[in-house]
Design a protein around this motif. Structure first.
Motif, PDB file in Angstrom:
ATOM      1  N   ASN A  46      61.442  97.577  37.052  1.00 14.28           N
ATOM      2  CA  ASN A  46      60.897  96.499  36.229  1.00 14.28           C
ATOM      3  C   ASN A  46      61.070  96.799  34.735  1.00 14.28           C
ATOM      4  OD1 ASN A  46      59.629  93.956  36.093  1.00 14.28           O
ATOM      5  ND2 ASN A  46      57.677  94.913  35.598  1.00 14.28           N
ATOM      6  N   TRP A  47      62.115  97.524  34.374  1.00 14.80           N
ATOM      7  CA  TRP A  47      62.346  97.845  32.971  1.00 14.80           C
ATOM      8  C   TRP A  47      63.073  96.727  32.236  1.00 14.80           C
ATOM      9  CZ3 TRP A  47      59.927 101.258  30.160  1.00 14.80           C
ATOM     10  CH2 TRP A  47      59.332 102.343  30.797  1.00 14.80           C
ATOM     11  N   GLY A  48      63.814  95.911  32.958  1.00 21.13           N
ATOM     12  CA  GLY A  48      64.583  94.841  32.320  1.00 21.13           C
ATOM     13  C   GLY A  48      63.810  93.541  32.252  1.00 21.13           C
ATOM     14  N   GLU A  49      64.529  92.499  31.910  1.00 19.87           N
ATOM     15  CA  GLU A  49      63.917  91.166  31.809  1.00 19.87           C
ATOM     16  C   GLU A  49      63.427  90.677  33.170  1.00 19.87           C
ATOM     17  OE1 GLU A  49      65.288  86.738  30.431  1.00 19.87           O
ATOM     18  OE2 GLU A  49      66.025  88.454  29.290  1.00 19.87           O
ATOM     19  N   ASN A  50      64.192  90.992  34.229  1.00 21.00           N
ATOM     20  CA  ASN A  50      63.816  90.611  35.588  1.00 21.00           C
ATOM     21  C   ASN A  50      63.731  91.849  36.460  1.00 21.00           C
ATOM     22  OD1 ASN A  50      63.777  87.667  35.483  1.00 21.00           O
ATOM     23  ND2 ASN A  50      65.956  87.856  35.030  1.00 21.00           N
ATOM     24  N   PRO A  51      62.747  91.912  37.360  1.00 20.05           N
ATOM     25  CA  PRO A  51      62.671  93.046  38.275  1.00 20.05           C
ATOM     26  C   PRO A  51      63.873  93.054  39.211  1.00 20.05           C
ATOM     27  CG  PRO A  51      60.793  91.553  38.580  1.00 20.05           C
ATOM     28  CD  PRO A  51      61.669  90.956  37.558  1.00 20.05           C
ATOM     29  N   VAL A  52      64.431  94.239  39.441  1.00 17.37           N
ATOM     30  CA  VAL A  52      65.581  94.400  40.321  1.00 17.37           C
ATOM     31  C   VAL A  52      65.205  95.378  41.431  1.00 17.37           C
ATOM     32  CG1 VAL A  52      67.979  95.162  40.477  1.00 17.37           C
ATOM     33  CG2 VAL A  52      67.196  93.971  38.425  1.00 17.37           C
ATOM     34  N   VAL A  53      65.524  95.008  42.657  1.00 22.52           N
ATOM     35  CA  VAL A  53      65.302  95.874  43.806  1.00 22.52           C
ATOM     36  C   VAL A  53      66.569  96.689  44.016  1.00 22.52           C
ATOM     37  CG1 VAL A  53      64.877  95.953  46.288  1.00 22.52           C
ATOM     38  CG2 VAL A  53      63.739  94.226  44.891  1.00 22.52           C
ATOM     39  N   TYR A  54      66.393  98.003  44.177  1.00 22.79           N
ATOM     40  CA  TYR A  54      67.517  98.886  44.461  1.00 22.79           C
ATOM     41  C   TYR A  54      67.283  99.590  45.782  1.00 22.79           C
ATOM     42  CZ  TYR A  54      69.135  98.392  39.662  1.00 22.79           C
ATOM     43  OH  TYR A  54      69.603  97.886  38.477  1.00 22.79           O
ATOM     44  N   LEU A  55      68.340  99.709  46.570  1.00 22.42           N
ATOM     45  CA  LEU A  55      68.325 100.576  47.736  1.00 22.42           C
ATOM     46  C   LEU A  55      68.920 101.900  47.287  1.00 22.42           C
ATOM     47  CD1 LEU A  55      67.961 101.192  50.744  1.00 22.42           C
ATOM     48  CD2 LEU A  55      70.243 100.221  51.127  1.00 22.42           C
ATOM     49  N   ILE A  56      68.130 102.947  47.417  1.00 20.13           N
ATOM     50  CA  ILE A  56      68.509 104.276  46.947  1.00 20.13           C
ATOM     51  C   ILE A  56      68.837 105.174  48.136  1.00 20.13           C
ATOM     52  CG2 ILE A  56      67.738 106.317  45.652  1.00 20.13           C
ATOM     53  CD1 ILE A  56      67.815 103.777  43.927  1.00 20.13           C
ATOM     54  N   ARG A  57      69.889 105.943  48.001  1.00 17.58           N
ATOM     55  CA  ARG A  57      70.202 107.019  48.944  1.00 17.58           C
ATOM     56  C   ARG A  57      70.027 108.310  48.160  1.00 17.58           C
ATOM     57  NH1 ARG A  57      73.930 110.781  50.147  1.00 17.58           N
ATOM     58  NH2 ARG A  57      74.310 111.227  52.328  1.00 17.58           N
ATOM     59  N   ARG A  58      69.061 109.141  48.577  1.00 16.27           N
ATOM     60  CA  ARG A  58      68.762 110.355  47.819  1.00 16.27           C
ATOM     61  C   ARG A  58      68.866 111.570  48.711  1.00 16.27           C
ATOM     62  NH1 ARG A  58      66.548 112.166  43.262  1.00 16.27           N
ATOM     63  NH2 ARG A  58      65.795 110.211  42.436  1.00 16.27           N
ATOM     64  N   ASN A  59      69.476 112.607  48.134  1.00 16.76           N
ATOM     65  CA  ASN A  59      69.413 113.939  48.721  1.00 16.76           C
ATOM     66  C   ASN A  59      69.057 114.895  47.592  1.00 16.76           C
ATOM     67  OD1 ASN A  59      71.807 114.558  47.333  1.00 16.76           O
ATOM     68  ND2 ASN A  59      73.075 114.579  49.174  1.00 16.76           N
ATOM     69  N   SER A  60      69.159 116.177  47.824  1.00 12.03           N
ATOM     70  CA  SER A  60      68.727 117.142  46.812  1.00 12.03           C
ATOM     71  C   SER A  60      69.669 117.215  45.624  1.00 12.03           C
ATOM     72  CB  SER A  60      68.589 118.526  47.448  1.00 12.03           C
ATOM     73  OG  SER A  60      69.843 118.936  47.974  1.00 12.03           O
ATOM     74  N   GLU A  61      70.841 116.643  45.733  1.00 19.24           N
ATOM     75  CA  GLU A  61      71.809 116.706  44.638  1.00 19.24           C
ATOM     76  C   GLU A  61      71.874 115.442  43.786  1.00 19.24           C
ATOM     77  OE1 GLU A  61      75.008 119.904  46.279  1.00 19.24           O
ATOM     78  OE2 GLU A  61      75.547 117.803  46.418  1.00 19.24           O
ATOM     79  N   GLU A  62      71.579 114.287  44.384  1.00 24.86           N
ATOM     80  CA  GLU A  62      71.745 113.052  43.632  1.00 24.86           C
ATOM     81  C   GLU A  62      70.958 111.897  44.249  1.00 24.86           C
ATOM     82  OE1 GLU A  62      75.869 111.921  43.747  1.00 24.86           O
ATOM     83  OE2 GLU A  62      75.910 111.873  45.936  1.00 24.86           O
ATOM     84  N   ALA A  63      70.788 110.878  43.447  1.00 24.23           N
ATOM     85  CA  ALA A  63      70.253 109.603  43.906  1.00 24.23           C
ATOM     86  C   ALA A  63      71.308 108.556  43.580  1.00 24.23           C
ATOM     87  CB  ALA A  63      68.942 109.276  43.208  1.00 24.23           C
ATOM     88  N   VAL A  64      71.739 107.821  44.605  1.00 21.46           N
ATOM     89  CA  VAL A  64      72.790 106.831  44.441  1.00 21.46           C
ATOM     90  C   VAL A  64      72.200 105.457  44.730  1.00 21.46           C
ATOM     91  CG1 VAL A  64      75.035 106.040  45.280  1.00 21.46           C
ATOM     92  CG2 VAL A  64      74.540 108.493  45.140  1.00 21.46           C
ATOM     93  N   GLU A  65      72.437 104.519  43.831  1.00 20.55           N
ATOM     94  CA  GLU A  65      72.025 103.136  44.057  1.00 20.55           C
ATOM     95  C   GLU A  65      73.076 102.473  44.931  1.00 20.55           C
ATOM     96  OE1 GLU A  65      71.720 101.699  40.060  1.00 20.55           O
ATOM     97  OE2 GLU A  65      69.827 102.739  39.720  1.00 20.55           O
ATOM     98  N   LEU A  66      72.722 102.202  46.187  1.00 25.69           N
ATOM     99  CA  LEU A  66      73.658 101.593  47.121  1.00 25.69           C
ATOM    100  C   LEU A  66      73.707 100.078  46.981  1.00 25.69           C
ATOM    101  CD1 LEU A  66      72.824 103.555  50.394  1.00 25.69           C
ATOM    102  CD2 LEU A  66      74.652 104.009  48.743  1.00 25.69           C
ATOM    103  N   ALA A  67      72.578  99.487  46.604  1.00 25.33           N
ATOM    104  CA  ALA A  67      72.489  98.027  46.495  1.00 25.33           C
ATOM    105  C   ALA A  67      71.525  97.672  45.376  1.00 25.33           C
ATOM    106  CB  ALA A  67      72.000  97.429  47.819  1.00 25.33           C
ATOM    107  N   GLY A  68      71.725  96.501  44.827  1.00 25.09           N
ATOM    108  CA  GLY A  68      70.824  96.005  43.789  1.00 25.09           C
ATOM    109  C   GLY A  68      70.823  94.493  43.773  1.00 25.09           C
ATOM    110  N   PHE A  69      69.633  93.906  43.666  1.00 20.77           N
ATOM    111  CA  PHE A  69      69.523  92.447  43.644  1.00 20.77           C
ATOM    112  C   PHE A  69      68.165  92.056  43.076  1.00 20.77           C
ATOM    113  CE2 PHE A  69      68.961  94.354  47.790  1.00 20.77           C
ATOM    114  CZ  PHE A  69      67.662  94.037  48.097  1.00 20.77           C
ATOM    115  N   GLU A  70      68.103  90.853  42.524  1.00 21.78           N
ATOM    116  CA  GLU A  70      66.852  90.349  41.963  1.00 21.78           C
ATOM    117  C   GLU A  70      65.983  89.753  43.053  1.00 21.78           C
ATOM    118  OE1 GLU A  70      67.315  87.784  38.592  1.00 21.78           O
ATOM    119  OE2 GLU A  70      68.494  89.269  37.495  1.00 21.78           O
ATOM    120  N   LEU A  71      64.709  89.701  42.776  1.00 18.87           N
ATOM    121  CA  LEU A  71      63.751  89.078  43.684  1.00 18.87           C
ATOM    122  C   LEU A  71      63.810  87.563  43.531  1.00 18.87           C
ATOM    123  CD1 LEU A  71      60.694  91.377  42.920  1.00 18.87           C
ATOM    124  CD2 LEU A  71      62.038  91.356  45.026  1.00 18.87           C
ATOM    125  N   PRO A  72      63.488  86.818  44.604  1.00 15.55           N
ATOM    126  CA  PRO A  72      63.362  85.365  44.443  1.00 15.55           C
ATOM    127  C   PRO A  72      62.181  85.055  43.527  1.00 15.55           C
ATOM    128  CG  PRO A  72      62.752  86.042  46.670  1.00 15.55           C
ATOM    129  CD  PRO A  72      63.240  87.259  45.963  1.00 15.55           C
TER     130      PRO A  72
END
Length: 118
Positions: free
Chosen positions: A58-84
């Motif tokens: 919720n840092w931007g103008e519109n909240p964005v949902v992200y699907l995160i894949r995380r392990n001990s080395e990195e966090a990767v945003e696999l998907a991103g989309f706005e809420l209705p």
């Protein structure tokens, strides 16, 4: 980056989603290894231990949902989309219009789960 309909079509990802994981718990689990015993969480043994979870940014103008894949080395945003619009307003009210990264709870979780099961 994937869109919501692409997640829906990938049953491996849908089945891997940890609906209980929060941004705070991910930090404890994957970044504060020496602190895990104090929180009663499972220990991470290698970079092969991975979690898939949603957050609302919720840092931007519109909240964005992200699907995160995380392990001990990195966090990767696999998907991103706005809420209705209707879910977006309820989310903003639930966090007092504060900026930040939030767990997927309440109406946001209900909406996401419904969307992924269609």
């Amino acid at each position: 980056m994937m869109k919501l309909n692409e997640i829906r079509q990938d049953l491996n990802i849908v089945n891997a989603i940890d609906w209980q994981m929060t941004p705070e718990e991910a930090v404890v689990l994957y970044l504060e290894w020496g602190n895990n015993w104090a929180h009663g969480v499972n220990l991470i043994r290698s970079k092969n231990d991975v979690s898939h979870y949603f957050v609302v940014n919720n840092w931007g103008e519109n909240p964005v949902v992200y699907l995160i894949r995380r392990n001990s080395e990195e966090a990767v945003e696999l998907a991103g989309f706005e809420l209705p619009e209707n879910v977006k307003e309820e989310f903003r009210e639930s966090v007092g219009n504060n900026k930040g990264v939030y767990a997927v709870e309440g109406k946001v979780r209900e909406w996401l789960q419904k969307e992924l099961m269609n």
